[in-house]
Design an enzyme around this catalytic site. Sequence first.
Site, PDB file in Angstrom:
ATOM      1  CG  HIS A 121      -2.069   0.913   1.173  1.00  0.00           C
ATOM      2  ND1 HIS A 121      -3.033   0.658   0.829  1.00  0.00           N
ATOM      3  CD2 HIS A 121      -1.380   2.545   1.350  1.00  0.00           C
ATOM      4  CE1 HIS A 121      -3.858   2.111   1.087  1.00  0.00           C
ATOM      5  NE2 HIS A 121      -2.469   3.125   1.631  1.00  0.00           N
ATOM      6  CD  GLU A 122       1.367   4.135   3.839  1.00  0.00           C
ATOM      7  OE1 GLU A 122       1.601   5.051   2.734  1.00  0.00           O
ATOM      8  OE2 GLU A 122       0.479   3.273   4.297  1.00  0.00           O
ATOM      9  CG  HIS A 181       0.639   6.726  -1.032  1.00  0.00           C
ATOM     10  ND1 HIS A 181      -0.779   6.381  -0.856  1.00  0.00           N
ATOM     11  CD2 HIS A 181      -0.169   5.341   0.551  1.00  0.00           C
ATOM     12  CE1 HIS A 181      -2.019   6.335  -0.508  1.00  0.00           C
ATOM     13  NE2 HIS A 181      -1.652   5.690   0.310  1.00  0.00           N
ATOM     14  CG  HIS A 239       0.135   8.062  -7.324  1.00  0.00           C
ATOM     15  ND1 HIS A 239      -0.466   8.811  -7.008  1.00  0.00           N
ATOM     16  CD2 HIS A 239       0.674   9.345  -8.769  1.00  0.00           C
ATOM     17  CE1 HIS A 239      -0.996   9.677  -7.493  1.00  0.00           C
ATOM     18  NE2 HIS A 239      -0.190  10.216  -9.201  1.00  0.00           N
TER      19      HIS A 239
END
Length: 639
Positions: free
Chosen positions: A428-429, A432, A435
């Site tokens: 998940h992190e 980020h 991105h």
Amino acid sequence: MAIIPLALGICPSTVRSFRNSHAVQASVSNFNTYSDFRRVHMSQLTKRSEVPQEHRWKLEDLFGSQAEWDREHALLQQLLAKADQFHGKLNEPAALKACFELEDDISLHAERLYVYANMRHHEDTAEAQYQALSDKAKKLSVEVSEKLSYITPEILSLSDDKLDAFIADEQLKPYRFTLQEMKRQKAHVLSKQEEALLAQVGSLSRAPETIYSMLNNADMKFPKIKNDKGEEVELTHGSYIQMLESRNRDVRRAAFEAVYSTYKKQSNTIAAALSANVTKNLFYAKARKYPSTLEMYLYGDNIPKEVYTNLIGAIHKHLPLMHRYMKLRAKLLKVDKLHMYDLFAPIVEQFDMNIPYTEATSIVKESLKPLGEDYLNAIQEGYDNGWIDVYENEGKRSGAYSWGAYGTHPYVLLNHKDNLNSMFTLTHEMGHALHSYYSDNNLPYRDAQYTIFLAEVASTLNEALLMDFMLKKSNDPKEKMYLLTYYIDQFRTTVFRQTMFAEFELIIHERAEKGEALTPQLLNEVYYDLNKKYYGDEMVVDQDIEIEWARIPHFYTSFYVYKYATGFSAAQSFAKQILDEGQPAVDRYLGFLKSGGSDFSINILKKAGVDMSTPAPIEEGMSVLESLIEQMEQMAKEL
């Protein structure tokens, strides 16, 4: 990058987001081997100075020393001294271009200073040196806002014809979207004097969040409880969910009661902090002439109010799916009635997934192969080059996040446990982080600043690909049941629970707008009633859950949590396209990552193939959930 929670008094021209002493040297001298460190680490919280270097992020890539930070702070002060030179001169393209360039330079330096100071603070929130540095950086960001606060009002004092001419001017092309945004926000920008005044009170606007953070992370201590082995251990933010995952119901109940009895003792203080945060929001909404606080927070991303309210309505429509899952979970746990402390309990007997961090990194990378070699190389770069702070230590900020500053690689804070949930937190992190990596490497500073509305798409896309990978490679019925449970719980926590949080925020702001006092009793009542609605009659909604609102830090980043639900839905759509179509969908998705904040959020998603202006992605997600529950019900008959 992640967003600094700047005061809502900042004018829109000030770059829309900065992404929210010597560095301590690691030492493992107290441990003979890495396994010794891990054994002690898992049984008690480690001091920051004892964390091995390979498990720390490399903040030296931002500033090698406190002296370097101080020099950049001095440089920023020199730049700020130049900010006034454009007063009264922003009526010609050349002057406006030079002003925007200086604004970007100031904001970039301020971002670096702010991010470093706060990440140092998050390593050990009780460390006085970095408490002071964090406070200094926050005050600096207010000073930056104040110095630049005249820019937008001065530009917007020009005629619409003049603004349109600026938007069409070639030398201002790099700032075209900024100018279009400024014109859109014209109705909510005040005079120069009023903007300056709002900027000056920026520090006051952060007080509720700062007070809550210090109470929650630095001062609050939980009692000791007995773990699965009958040993007394101190309960922490990091270990709480791990305790709720125990097979021993007594351990789960004890952890649940210990946490919420602690929060109840602080309920008046925390209610005062949350109420102050809501009051601050009402003040800014009124000052900036928004119809409501909700519309103020949605306006920045150009999100219609209906996106928020339609999400709540769509989830209400599908609450029977969640009630159905609660009934199935109770059956598989072999309990008459499910309690709130049973929501994380493993339902597959004698099956655990112990996943050490190094194994988690390998599995995550393997699961992301559909995104191509370039993406995988970037992931490996993060693993190898100090992007990630891995384990919990004494005083470390709870939870997980990705943050960083433009011009330097992203960073990821974890509090890793060797379990499935932590592996999903890692991917998940890193979603980020990647991105930000693609956005920063493909766009100038101003356009690279993507919105929070977009941020949760990349993170949950990674989770969807990881789950698809895990389910496809599993041949063990118990493992598949375990994974199905985990995936359904992702829907429960990321879509249903976050929507419940969003509804709670909406209700308390509406109550405050009507003049009602947000007392602990009112907050408890609203929160408890929502839990009853969302979880239904298939379980016991324990009274202690009424105080859970006091445990949720996201309520101090107002009207944010709904984006988890919309982001999760968009990610499900992206994942399906990538797995079904292959390279064309991958190219569209990587294009999305590279788009940063160069257009309105809904437009960026639509160009990449996901239309969030319709309820279709949420409905698609609910059909996936229904399929997962059906699979789980069938497997339950076979186990």
